[in-house]
Design a protein around this motif. Structure first.
Motif, PDB file in Angstrom:
ATOM      1  N   LEU A  34       0.989  -1.407  -0.042  1.00 28.00           N
ATOM      2  CA  LEU A  34       0.048   0.306  -0.218  1.00 28.00           C
ATOM      3  C   LEU A  34       0.936   1.274   0.257  1.00 28.00           C
ATOM      4  N   LYS A  35       2.010   1.080   0.667  1.00 30.01           N
ATOM      5  CA  LYS A  35       2.890   2.551   0.715  1.00 30.01           C
ATOM      6  C   LYS A  35       3.917   2.198  -0.263  1.00 30.01           C
ATOM      7  N   ASN A  36       3.646   1.642  -1.030  1.00 24.01           N
ATOM      8  CA  ASN A  36       4.538   1.995  -2.724  1.00 24.01           C
ATOM      9  C   ASN A  36       2.937   1.966  -3.316  1.00 24.01           C
ATOM     10  N   GLU A  37       2.319   2.024  -3.783  1.00 14.12           N
ATOM     11  CA  GLU A  37       1.149   2.630  -4.523  1.00 14.12           C
ATOM     12  C   GLU A  37       0.811   3.901  -3.817  1.00 14.12           C
ATOM     13  N   TYR A  38       0.686   4.212  -2.784  1.00 15.14           N
ATOM     14  CA  TYR A  38       1.069   5.434  -2.542  1.00 15.14           C
ATOM     15  C   TYR A  38       2.066   5.795  -3.122  1.00 15.14           C
ATOM     16  N   PHE A  39       3.283   6.362  -3.481  1.00 12.45           N
ATOM     17  CA  PHE A  39       4.757   6.441  -3.523  1.00 12.45           C
ATOM     18  C   PHE A  39       4.922   6.671  -5.556  1.00 12.45           C
ATOM     19  N   GLU A  40       4.349   5.789  -6.088  1.00 10.56           N
ATOM     20  CA  GLU A  40       3.901   5.456  -7.323  1.00 10.56           C
ATOM     21  C   GLU A  40       3.056   6.267  -7.409  1.00 10.56           C
ATOM     22  N   ALA A  41       2.081   6.242  -7.099  1.00 10.11           N
ATOM     23  CA  ALA A  41       0.741   7.380  -7.485  1.00 10.11           C
ATOM     24  C   ALA A  41       1.083   8.612  -7.652  1.00 10.11           C
ATOM     25  N   ASP A  42       1.797   9.181  -6.286  1.00  6.99           N
ATOM     26  CA  ASP A  42       1.979  10.430  -6.331  1.00  6.99           C
ATOM     27  C   ASP A  42       3.306  10.830  -6.674  1.00  6.99           C
ATOM     28  N   GLY A  43       4.109   9.872  -6.821  1.00  4.03           N
ATOM     29  CA  GLY A  43       5.030   9.950  -8.113  1.00  4.03           C
ATOM     30  C   GLY A  43       6.234  11.111  -7.660  1.00  4.03           C
ATOM     31  N   ASP A  44       7.177  12.310  -8.425  1.00  5.76           N
ATOM     32  CA  ASP A  44       7.487  13.079  -7.670  1.00  5.76           C
ATOM     33  C   ASP A  44       7.428  14.273  -6.365  1.00  5.76           C
ATOM     34  N   LYS A  45       5.693  13.832  -5.812  1.00  9.54           N
ATOM     35  CA  LYS A  45       5.388  15.234  -5.214  1.00  9.54           C
ATOM     36  C   LYS A  45       5.851  13.946  -4.186  1.00  9.54           C
ATOM     37  N   VAL A  46       6.396  12.955  -4.284  1.00  7.39           N
ATOM     38  CA  VAL A  46       7.037  12.936  -2.242  1.00  7.39           C
ATOM     39  C   VAL A  46       7.524  13.312  -1.551  1.00  7.39           C
ATOM     40  N   SER A  67      10.977  13.969   0.666  1.00 12.39           N
ATOM     41  CA  SER A  67      12.144  12.734   0.810  1.00 12.39           C
ATOM     42  C   SER A  67      11.851  11.998   1.588  1.00 12.39           C
ATOM     43  N   LEU A  68      11.442  12.501   3.405  1.00 12.24           N
ATOM     44  CA  LEU A  68      11.382  11.991   4.332  1.00 12.24           C
ATOM     45  C   LEU A  68      10.249  11.105   4.302  1.00 12.24           C
ATOM     46  N   SER A  69       9.219  11.368   3.567  1.00 14.43           N
ATOM     47  CA  SER A  69       7.787   9.999   3.407  1.00 14.43           C
ATOM     48  C   SER A  69       8.652   8.716   3.460  1.00 14.43           C
ATOM     49  N   LYS A  70       9.521   8.267   2.737  1.00 12.95           N
ATOM     50  CA  LYS A  70      10.355   6.581   2.621  1.00 12.95           C
ATOM     51  C   LYS A  70      10.597   6.474   3.433  1.00 12.95           C
ATOM     52  N   ALA A  71      11.626   6.825   4.349  1.00 11.89           N
ATOM     53  CA  ALA A  71      12.157   6.689   5.697  1.00 11.89           C
ATOM     54  C   ALA A  71      11.030   6.743   6.587  1.00 11.89           C
ATOM     55  N   SER A  72      10.081   8.178   6.462  1.00 16.87           N
ATOM     56  CA  SER A  72       9.081   7.570   7.855  1.00 16.87           C
ATOM     57  C   SER A  72       8.258   6.155   7.293  1.00 16.87           C
ATOM     58  N   ALA A  73       8.113   6.113   6.844  1.00 15.09           N
ATOM     59  CA  ALA A  73       7.298   4.618   6.231  1.00 15.09           C
ATOM     60  C   ALA A  73       8.353   3.699   7.157  1.00 15.09           C
ATOM     61  N   ALA A  74       9.535   3.740   6.507  1.00  9.72           N
ATOM     62  CA  ALA A  74       9.880   2.244   6.920  1.00  9.72           C
ATOM     63  C   ALA A  74      10.532   2.423   8.795  1.00  9.72           C
ATOM     64  N   GLN A  75      10.032   3.582   9.098  1.00  8.54           N
ATOM     65  CA  GLN A  75      10.828   3.849  10.233  1.00  8.54           C
ATOM     66  C   GLN A  75       9.393   2.646  10.999  1.00  8.54           C
ATOM     67  N   ALA A  76       8.050   3.858  11.004  1.00  7.29           N
ATOM     68  CA  ALA A  76       6.568   3.134  11.223  1.00  7.29           C
ATOM     69  C   ALA A  76       6.744   1.337  11.155  1.00  7.29           C
ATOM     70  N   MET A  77       7.290   1.053   9.870  1.00  8.15           N
ATOM     71  CA  MET A  77       7.044  -0.848  10.297  1.00  8.15           C
ATOM     72  C   MET A  77       7.734  -0.983  11.075  1.00  8.15           C
ATOM     73  N   TYR A  78       9.381  -0.559  11.302  1.00 12.07           N
ATOM     74  CA  TYR A  78       9.994  -0.984  12.215  1.00 12.07           C
ATOM     75  C   TYR A  78       9.260  -0.774  14.023  1.00 12.07           C
ATOM     76  N   TYR A  79       8.870   0.460  13.611  1.00  9.52           N
ATOM     77  CA  TYR A  79       8.179   0.287  15.240  1.00  9.52           C
ATOM     78  C   TYR A  79       7.084   0.113  16.084  1.00  9.52           C
ATOM     79  N   ALA A  80       5.871  -0.687  15.047  1.00  6.81           N
ATOM     80  CA  ALA A  80       5.024  -1.641  14.478  1.00  6.81           C
ATOM     81  C   ALA A  80       5.530  -2.782  14.680  1.00  6.81           C
TER      82      ALA A  80
END
Length: 435
Positions: free
Chosen positions: A320-332, A334-347
Motif C-alpha cells: 500500500l505504501k508503494n502504491e502511494y509512492f508510485e501514484a504521487d510520484g515526484d511529489k513524494v 524526501s522524508l516520506s519513505k524513511a518515515s514509512a520504514a521507521q513506522a514499520m520497525y516501530y510496529a
C-alpha cells in the motif's frame, strides 16, 4: 539576595571575561564585577550580568546570535551596564556560590546595592532578551503585573490575550512548584478565554487568537468544538488568517484517522469521508503540489497502518505504501519513505522478514538521495540505515552507516544534542563488535 560589601571588596581583583566591545550589539564592560557595578552606580542604571562557561554551547550561541543584535545592543547600552563573568574562574568562586549560579547561561540584573532584580537560567532569543530588558526597566509590564491586571478584570480580552502570548516564554524559565502553579493558572485562563471568545463568533476569527489555539489547544477527539468552529468558518479563517488554520484542521483530522487505524478501529473510514465533505475547503488548500487527491493519500496511508497494526501484515503495508509512492510520484517528499520504514520497525520490532528489510532499506536510501533534509533528521535516517543493515546481517555496511551518521553530527552547533547522539552511535558501533 544582597551581595555583601566585603565580598565586593574581595572581588575587586576578579578576573572577568576579557570580551571585545561590539558596537553592533551589547557593549560589555571589560573590567571586574566590582568595576562594572561601580559604573552602573555612577550612571544610575542596573547592572546586567551574563554568567557563562567556556564549554557552554547555549552561551556561545547567544554570543554569536543574540548579543550582537543592533536593536538589542542599542537598548541595553542605553539602559544598563553589562558585564560577562566566567563561572569557572576560581577567583569568581565566592560570587558564584553567593548567587547560587548552577547552570549556564544565567542572565541576571542587579541594582546598585547588588540586590537581584531579575534572573533567568537558560538561553534566550533576541525578542525574549529585549522583552526581559524592557521588563526590568519598566518599559513593559512584567508577567506578574499582567496577571494582577487580569484578576482585576477577567473580561478584559486584550489583557488575557497579552498574558497568554507571554506565557510560554515566562513559564519556560520557571522551575519546581512555581512552574506547575503557573501552568495550571495559564491553562485555566486559556480555557476561559477560548470559551468566551468563541461564543462571540467572528471576533474569534483572527490571527492572534488562531496563534493561541495553535500553541495551547489540544483537540478533544471527534467533533471537538474548536475544530468544528474552524471547519464551519474555514472560508473566513482563510480570508482573515491565511492557510494555516486549514493545515491545523487537516493535521488534527489526519492524526485522528491514523490513531483509529492503528487501534484497528475502522471508524477511521468515516473520519476520512469528511475530506470529501465539510472539510473539503480545508483540504483543497493542500491539493496543489500532489498528483493524487488528499483523500487518496489519506486512505492509502490509513489502510496501510491498519494492515500493519491490526492485521500484522507487513507485506500488505509495504504494498500500500508503494502504491502511494508510485501514484504521487515526484511529489513524494524526501522524508516520506524513511518515515514509512521507521513506522514499520516501530510496529513490528525485529519481527521483519528479509524481503521487508530490503524494501525498507530501499526506501531509506531513496530518502537520503533527496535534497534539503534537515541535519537532525538526516542523522537519524542514516542511523536507521545502519539498524536495517544490522537486521539484515550486513555488519560492515551497518558500521559504515553509523560512522557516516557520526560524521554528520560534527556539523551540529548544539553541543548537548551532539554529545548525546555521538554517544548513542558509539554504542551502536560497540554492539556490532559483539555480534
Amino acid at each position: 539576595m544582597n551581595i555583601k560589601q566585603n565580598l565586593l571588596l574581595t572581588l575587586s581583583f576578579v578576573i572577568a571575561a576579557a570580551t571585545t566591545v561590539n558596537a553592533q550589539g551589547i557593549e560589555f564592560n571589560k573590567g571586574t564585577y566590582t568595576e562594572a557595578l561601580a559604573e552602573a552606580n555612577e550612571r544610575g542604571v542596573p547592572l546586567f550580568i551574563d554568567f557563562y562557561a567556556d564549554w557552554c554551547g547555549p552561551c556561545k550561541m547567544m554570543d554569536k546570535q543574540v548579543f550582537v543584535d543592533q536593536e538589542l545592543g542599542t537598548y541595553f547600552n542605553e539602559n544598563f551596564v553589562s558585564v560577562k563573568l566566567n563561572t569557572e574562574h576560581e577567583i569568581n568562586e565566592e560570587l558564584v556560590k553567593e548567587l547560587d549560579i548552577t547552570s549556564m547561561p544565567t542572565l541576571m540584573f542587579v541594582d546598585g546595592e547588588g540586590e537581584v532584580i531579575s534572573r533567568i537560567s537558560g538561553s534566550m532569543n533576541i525578542e525574549e532578551m529585549l522583552k526581559l530588558g524592557k521588563t526590568v526597566t519598566g518599559d513593559l509590564k512584567s508577567f506578574e503585573e499582567m496577571y494582577t491586571a487580569y484578576k482585576k478584570d477577567k473580561n478584559n480580552f486584550e489583557v488575557m490575550q497579552e498574558l497568554l502570548k507571554a506565557a510560554p516564554s515566562f513559564v519556560s524559565f520557571q522551575t519546581g512548584m512555581d512552574k506547575k502553579k503557573w501552568i495550571i493558572r495559564i491553562e485555566n485562563i486559556f480555557e476561559e478565554y477560548i470559551e468566551k471568545k468563541m461564543a462571540m463568533g467572528d471576533a474569534f476569527i483572527n490571527a492572534d487568537d488562531y496563534r493561541l489555539v495553535n500553541r495551547f489547544y489540544e483537540p478533544k477527539g471527534e467533533h471537538d468544538e474548536v475544530i468544528e468552529f474552524m471547519v464551519a468558518n474555514m472560508d473566513k479563517y482563510i480570508e482573515n488568517v491565511g492557510n494555516a488554520p486549514a493545515f491545523y484542521v487537516i493535521r488534527n483530522n489526519t492524526t485522528m484517522a491514523q490513531d483509529l487505524a492503528k487501534k484497528g478501529d475502522k471508524k477511521y473510514m468515516e473520519i476520512l469521508e469528511r475530506i470529501k465533505g465539510d472539510m473539503k475547503p480545508a483540504y483543497d488548500i493542500a491539493e496543489e503540489g500532489h498528483n493524487i487527491s488528499q483523500y487518496e493519500i489519506a486512505k492509502l496511508d490509513c489502510d496501510a497502518l491498519y494492515a500493519l497494526y491490526e492485521e500484522k501484515d507487513a507485506d500488505k503495508y509495504i504494498q500500500l505504501k508503494n502504491e502511494y509512492f508510485e501514484a504521487d510520484g515526484d511529489k513524494v517528499t524526501s522524508l516520506s519513505k524513511a518515515s514509512a520504514a521507521q513506522a514499520m520497525y516501530y510496529a513490528m520490532g525485529n519481527d521483519v522478514s528479509e524481503k521487508n528489510n530490503a524494501a525498507a532499506k530501499e526506501w531509506i536510501i531513496a530518502s537520503l538521495a533527496g535534497d534539503k533534509i534537515p541535519l537532525m533528521q538526516r542523522i537519524n535516517i542514516i542511523a536507521l540505515l545502519g539498524d536495517v543493515n544490522k537486521h539484515m546481517g550486513l555488519l560492515k555496511e551497518a558500521e559504515q552507516a553509523y560512522n557516516r551518521a557520526y560524521a554528520e553530527t560534527l556539523q551540529m552547533e548544539e553541543s548537548r544534542s551532539q554529545m548525546y547522539l555521538q554517544l548513542q552511535l558509539k554504542r551502536k558501533i560497540e554492539m556490532l563488535n559483539l555480534e
